[in-house]
Scaffold this motif. Structure first.
Motif, PDB file in Angstrom:
ATOM      1  N   LYS A  37       0.834  -1.202   0.000  1.00 40.14           N
ATOM      2  CA  LYS A  37       0.000   0.000   0.000  1.00 40.14           C
ATOM      3  C   LYS A  37       0.870   1.254   0.000  1.00 40.14           C
ATOM      4  O   LYS A  37       0.593   2.223  -0.721  1.00 40.14           O
ATOM      5  N   VAL A  38       1.932   1.224   0.807  1.00 35.31           N
ATOM      6  CA  VAL A  38       2.838   2.373   0.896  1.00 35.31           C
ATOM      7  C   VAL A  38       3.505   2.632  -0.453  1.00 35.31           C
ATOM      8  O   VAL A  38       3.661   3.784  -0.874  1.00 35.31           O
ATOM      9  N   TYR A  39       3.896   1.558  -1.144  1.00 39.45           N
ATOM     10  CA  TYR A  39       4.557   1.699  -2.442  1.00 39.45           C
ATOM     11  C   TYR A  39       3.661   2.443  -3.433  1.00 39.45           C
ATOM     12  O   TYR A  39       4.103   3.355  -4.135  1.00 39.45           O
ATOM     13  N   ARG A  40       2.402   2.058  -3.484  1.00 34.30           N
ATOM     14  CA  ARG A  40       1.460   2.733  -4.380  1.00 34.30           C
ATOM     15  C   ARG A  40       1.362   4.222  -4.041  1.00 34.30           C
ATOM     16  O   ARG A  40       1.376   5.079  -4.922  1.00 34.30           O
ATOM     17  N   GLU A  41       1.270   4.517  -2.746  1.00 31.24           N
ATOM     18  CA  GLU A  41       1.156   5.909  -2.307  1.00 31.24           C
ATOM     19  C   GLU A  41       2.413   6.699  -2.671  1.00 31.24           C
ATOM     20  O   GLU A  41       2.321   7.844  -3.127  1.00 31.24           O
ATOM     21  N   LEU A  42       3.583   6.091  -2.469  1.00 27.03           N
ATOM     22  CA  LEU A  42       4.849   6.759  -2.787  1.00 27.03           C
ATOM     23  C   LEU A  42       4.942   7.082  -4.280  1.00 27.03           C
ATOM     24  O   LEU A  42       5.350   8.185  -4.666  1.00 27.03           O
ATOM     25  N   VAL A  43       4.560   6.118  -5.099  1.00 28.23           N
ATOM     26  CA  VAL A  43       4.641   6.314  -6.550  1.00 28.23           C
ATOM     27  C   VAL A  43       3.658   7.389  -7.006  1.00 28.23           C
ATOM     28  O   VAL A  43       4.018   8.297  -7.769  1.00 28.23           O
ATOM     29  N   GLU A  44       2.443   7.308  -6.532  1.00 26.70           N
ATOM     30  CA  GLU A  44       1.410   8.244  -6.982  1.00 26.70           C
ATOM     31  C   GLU A  44       1.648   9.678  -6.493  1.00 26.70           C
ATOM     32  O   GLU A  44       1.189  10.636  -7.123  1.00 26.70           O
ATOM     33  N   LYS A  45       2.356   9.819  -5.362  1.00 29.60           N
ATOM     34  CA  LYS A  45       2.645  11.158  -4.832  1.00 29.60           C
ATOM     35  C   LYS A  45       3.967  11.727  -5.362  1.00 29.60           C
ATOM     36  O   LYS A  45       4.283  12.896  -5.118  1.00 29.60           O
ATOM     37  N   ALA A  46       4.736  10.909  -6.061  1.00 31.19           N
ATOM     38  CA  ALA A  46       6.009  11.372  -6.623  1.00 31.19           C
ATOM     39  C   ALA A  46       5.748  12.355  -7.758  1.00 31.19           C
ATOM     40  O   ALA A  46       4.695  12.317  -8.407  1.00 31.19           O
ATOM     41  N   ASP A  47       6.703  13.251  -7.997  1.00 31.61           N
ATOM     42  CA  ASP A  47       6.570  14.212  -9.093  1.00 31.61           C
ATOM     43  C   ASP A  47       6.374  13.489 -10.417  1.00 31.61           C
ATOM     44  O   ASP A  47       6.996  12.446 -10.676  1.00 31.61           O
ATOM     45  N   ASP A  48       5.536  14.040 -11.242  1.00 37.62           N
ATOM     46  CA  ASP A  48       5.325  13.492 -12.574  1.00 37.62           C
ATOM     47  C   ASP A  48       6.552  13.785 -13.429  1.00 37.62           C
ATOM     48  O   ASP A  48       6.936  14.938 -13.617  1.00 37.62           O
ATOM     49  N   ILE A  49       7.199  12.719 -13.920  1.00 37.37           N
ATOM     50  CA  ILE A  49       8.368  12.911 -14.785  1.00 37.37           C
ATOM     51  C   ILE A  49       8.094  12.357 -16.189  1.00 37.37           C
ATOM     52  O   ILE A  49       9.018  12.187 -16.989  1.00 37.37           O
ATOM     53  N   GLY A  50       6.803  12.107 -16.462  1.00 35.94           N
ATOM     54  CA  GLY A  50       6.412  11.652 -17.795  1.00 35.94           C
ATOM     55  C   GLY A  50       6.148  10.156 -17.835  1.00 35.94           C
ATOM     56  O   GLY A  50       7.021   9.375 -17.470  1.00 35.94           O
ATOM     57  N   ASP A  51       4.964   9.777 -18.287  1.00 36.52           N
ATOM     58  CA  ASP A  51       4.620   8.357 -18.375  1.00 36.52           C
ATOM     59  C   ASP A  51       5.506   7.606 -19.355  1.00 36.52           C
ATOM     60  O   ASP A  51       5.751   6.403 -19.194  1.00 36.52           O
ATOM     61  N   ASP A  52       6.004   8.306 -20.387  1.00 38.63           N
ATOM     62  CA  ASP A  52       6.852   7.667 -21.389  1.00 38.63           C
ATOM     63  C   ASP A  52       8.334   7.967 -21.162  1.00 38.63           C
ATOM     64  O   ASP A  52       9.162   7.797 -22.062  1.00 38.63           O
ATOM     65  N   ASN A  53       8.666   8.391 -19.944  1.00 38.43           N
ATOM     66  CA  ASN A  53      10.051   8.707 -19.595  1.00 38.43           C
ATOM     67  C   ASN A  53      10.910   7.439 -19.648  1.00 38.43           C
ATOM     68  O   ASN A  53      10.646   6.483 -18.910  1.00 38.43           O
TER      69      ASN A  53
END
Length: 256
Positions: A37-53
């Motif tokens: 659960k924490v992993y999902r939260e960490l990823v979703e709250k991280a700065d957007d660096i581009g889905d195709d990065n």
């Protein structure tokens, strides 16, 4: 960032095994359950660096190890997290071993994602994703070298924001293990973990000399290989490099 649970899934087993060995199965199961659960939260709250990065996988990879540390409220020491990282890499060592830095193909493969990212991260993309990786090739020691600089790292920025920057040096140390699994040697003057944000991390790779390549294969059960394997598996890269240098000099001496 857009959520992707692949890396957490891939490393869940070796991470849980380390926790079970150190703290028992019940504690390990509880922490890993919370970590998902924490992993999902960490990823979703991280700065957007581009889905195709092309380099987004680096942050997704790192956050898989941040998750249990945060889930435990930092009760798991960084040394335990380091062991979880090491075990996870050796869990997929076959993947890294596919790339041989002693060949032109291997060197090109190693550099491919960085070059792809360099072309992808245009000035327009930088305005849109200002905290993404900043990469260049300034200071290349010689033509053909596997070399690049990272002058901004979103992982470094995010770990500081989360208050877990003590884990950042551990991520940088993993580079040495990965490059060694690819039959190369990493030369790096400094890391962003040492100097923090907006400083520079240099990466410079060299291949193992041919004579050592030939020796390691037939002596896979011999003393030399066992010493090298022990040093690498124990993450004693600095000792391995000294041992390798001494062995190289002795070899040249006996040939003279």
């Amino acid at each position: 960032m857009k959520y992707n649970g692949f890396y957490f899934w891939m490393f869940k087993s070796p991470m849980k095994k380390v926790l079970a060995e150190k703290y028992g199965r019940e504690y390990a199961a509880d922490i890993m359950k919370k970590s998902k659960k924490v992993y999902r939260e960490l990823v979703e709250k991280a700065d957007d660096i581009g889905d195709d990065n092309p380099m987004a996988y680096n942050e997704l990879f790192a956050l898989a190890f941040v998750a249990p540390y945060v889930a435990s409220e930092k009760k798991i020491p960084p040394t335990a997290v380091q062991e979880m990282m090491r075990r996870s890499l050796y869990h997929i060592k076959w993947y890294f071993a596919k790339t041989d830095l002693n060949t032109d193909k291997g060197k090109a493969e190693n550099k491919k994602s960085v070059v792809k990212y360099y072309k992808w991260y245009t000035p327009e993309k930088e305005k849109r994703y200002p905290t993404s990786f900043k990469v260049d090739f300034v200071g290349q020691p010689h033509e053909g070298a596997c070399y690049y600089r990272i002058t901004r790292c979103p992982i470094c920025i995010y770990t500081e924001k989360l208050g877990v920057s003590e884990l950042m040096p551990l991520f940088c140390e993993l580079d040495e293990v990965m490059i060694t699994l690819q039959h190369g040697v990493l030369h790096r003057k400094q890391t962003l973990a040492d100097l923090f944000i907006n400083s520079t991390a240099d990466f410079y790779l060299i291949k193992f000399p041919g004579f050592l390549q030939h020796l390691l294969h037939p002596l896979c059960h011999g003393t030399l290989f066992q010493i090298c394997k022990y040093l690498l598996f124990q993450n004693r890269i600095h000792i391995f490099n000294k041992f390798y240098t001494i062995f190289h000099l002795l070899f040249i001496f006996f040939l003279a």
